[in-house]
Design an enzyme around this catalytic site. Structure first.
Site, short mmCIF file in Angstrom:
data_model
loop_
_atom_site.label_atom_id
_atom_site.label_comp_id
_atom_site.label_asym_id
_atom_site.label_seq_id
_atom_site.Cartn_x
_atom_site.Cartn_y
_atom_site.Cartn_z
CB CYS A 32 -0.95 -0.02 1.18
SG CYS A 32 -2.33 1.10 0.93
CG HIS A 34 2.51 6.07 2.05
ND1 HIS A 34 3.74 6.52 2.49
CD2 HIS A 34 2.06 5.24 3.03
CE1 HIS A 34 4.01 6.00 3.67
NE2 HIS A 34 3.01 5.20 4.02
CG HIS A 37 5.89 2.80 1.71
ND1 HIS A 37 4.53 3.00 1.71
CD2 HIS A 37 6.15 2.06 2.82
CE1 HIS A 37 3.99 2.38 2.75
NE2 HIS A 37 4.95 1.82 3.45
CD GLN A 61 4.98 -6.20 11.22
OE1 GLN A 61 5.95 -6.72 10.69
NE2 GLN A 61 4.77 -4.89 11.16
CG ASP A 150 6.97 2.55 11.49
OD1 ASP A 150 5.99 2.12 12.10
OD2 ASP A 150 6.90 2.99 10.31
CD GLN A 153 9.60 -1.12 11.76
OE1 GLN A 153 8.61 -1.79 11.96
NE2 GLN A 153 9.80 -0.46 10.64
CB SER A 185 0.19 6.08 8.04
OG SER A 185 -0.28 4.82 8.46
CB SER A 186 -0.46 1.68 4.71
OG SER A 186 0.82 1.69 4.12
NE ARG A 187 -2.46 -0.24 11.08
CZ ARG A 187 -1.27 -0.82 11.29
NH1 ARG A 187 -0.16 -0.09 11.33
NH2 ARG A 187 -1.18 -2.13 11.46
P1 AMP Z 1 5.16 -0.17 6.50
O1 AMP Z 1 4.74 -0.51 5.11
O2 AMP Z 1 4.17 0.69 7.22
O3 AMP Z 1 5.60 -1.36 7.27
O4 AMP Z 1 6.42 0.75 6.35
C1 AMP Z 1 7.54 0.35 5.61
C2 AMP Z 1 8.66 1.35 5.81
O5 AMP Z 1 8.22 2.63 5.38
C3 AMP Z 1 9.06 1.49 7.27
O6 AMP Z 1 10.49 1.61 7.34
C4 AMP Z 1 8.38 2.76 7.68
O7 AMP Z 1 9.04 3.44 8.73
C5 AMP Z 1 8.46 3.57 6.41
N1 AMP Z 1 7.44 4.63 6.37
C6 AMP Z 1 6.11 4.50 6.63
N2 AMP Z 1 5.51 5.70 6.57
C7 AMP Z 1 6.47 6.61 6.30
C8 AMP Z 1 6.48 8.03 6.12
N3 AMP Z 1 5.39 8.76 6.23
N4 AMP Z 1 7.67 8.63 5.84
C9 AMP Z 1 8.81 7.91 5.73
N5 AMP Z 1 8.87 6.56 5.88
C10 AMP Z 1 7.72 5.92 6.17
#
Ligand code: AMP
Length: 282
Positions: A32, A34, A37, A61, A150, A153, A185-187
């Site tokens: 997802c 954005h 990513h 997770q 994150d 994380q 955020s994907s959410r």
């Molecule tokens: P996720 O798909 O949510 O597991 O995120 C994958 C990676 O993208 C992780 O390293 C997140 O920290 C990073 N990420 C998610 N949202 C953002 C954002 N708004 N800006 C920068 N990195 C992000």
């Protein structure tokens, strides 16, 4: 751009590329995609010749009652976006390819995983540390790029590679935000109606905290900043899960704000969408 679905095929590709002397980056994601990513994929491309983007919604997770089944998925769109950004290969395994019937080994994370999101989501960081270790072993990257979004994380992964002597360089990318400040955020896809507006309280609370600290000539008490943050979140109608000011490396709580301090916030919007945000304060 190549797409692979099995760990075996992924490892064969990485080994072949390493034999050719190519430098490989990994960007782990749950899809997802954005602009946040995509910024990490771009950074990875700047750092290496080849970029692997993993797309895997990691069941390990997610806790019971969390949004594993509802988590947004858009595989074809993601492949197009990753390719545009310069990804060379997508690794997207089925859950049973990562966790077969015999799976029984996991990575337990110590102190860094206990507070913040770890307190609200028991087992979450064990799942993250385990899947990231598996991804490192499967893809053998020279570099892995993670987002500061994150923040806990990222601290845990830096500790993980240090503790377990994993030969990968961890690089961080800054938080990418919408024009109005909401951290991508994907959410955010779950936010309906007025919830999108309410969600702004996280970045607004962080901005207010930064303003308060910038305007003070005296050392600033953490507790006074947190009072302001909590009231902004409550007034907006969101339910705070935590607001803490911690040291950016050790994640230990502090009494006074320092150049090492990070404000980290998590809140539930509309009773069900859990969002996080953070920022350094000085
Ligand atoms: P996720 O798909 O949510 O597991 O995120 C994958 C990676 O993208 C992780 O390293 C997140 O920290 C990073 N990420 C998610 N949202 C953002 C954002 N708004 N800006 C920068 N990195 C992000």
């Amino acid at each position: 751009m190549k797409i692979v679905h099995t760990p075996e095929e992924m490892t064969i590709w990485s080994n072949a590329m390493r034999r050719e002397g190519k430098r490989i980056s990994l960007v782990p994601t749950m899809g997802c995609l954005h602009a946040g990513h995509l910024s990490l994929i771009k950074k990875a491309k700047d750092l290496s010749e080849l970029v692997i983007v993993s797309i895997f919604v990691n069941p390990m997770q997610f806790g019971p009652g969390e949004d594993l089944d509802a988590y947004p998925r858009q595989f074809e769109i993601d492949c197009g976006l990753a390719e545009q950004q310069g990804a060379d290969i997508i690794f997207s395994p089925a859950p049973e390819k990562m966790y077969d019937d015999t799976f029984q080994t996991s990575i337990s994370v110590g102190r860094l995983s206990r507070g913040l999101c770890g307190a609200d989501r028991p087992g979450h960081f064990e799942g993250v540390a385990t899947v990231v270790t598996k991804l490192f072993n499967i893809t053998s990257p020279h570099v892995a790029v993670f987002g500061e979004k994150d923040f806990q994380q990222l601290a845990i992964i830096r500790q993980l590679v240090k503790d377990l002597n994993i030969p990968v360089e961890i690089i961080a990318g800054p938080i990418v935000r919408e024009a109005d400040g909401l951290a991508m955020s994907s959410r955010n896809k779950y936010l309906e109606g007025n919830d999108r507006q309410i969600a702004l309280c996280l970045s607004q609370a962080i901005a207010e905290a930064r303003k308060l600290i910038a305007g003070s000539t005296e050392p600033v008490l953490v507790s006074s900043v947190l009072t302001v943050v909590k009231s902004i979140v409550a007034d907006a109608g969101a339910v705070l899960e935590y607001a803490e000011i911690i040291d950016k490396v050790t994640l230990a709580t502090e009494e006074y704000v320092s150049a090492e301090s990070v404000l980290a916030v998590a809140a539930k919007i509309g009773g069900r969408v859990r969002l996080i945000d953070n920022s350094i304060l000085i």
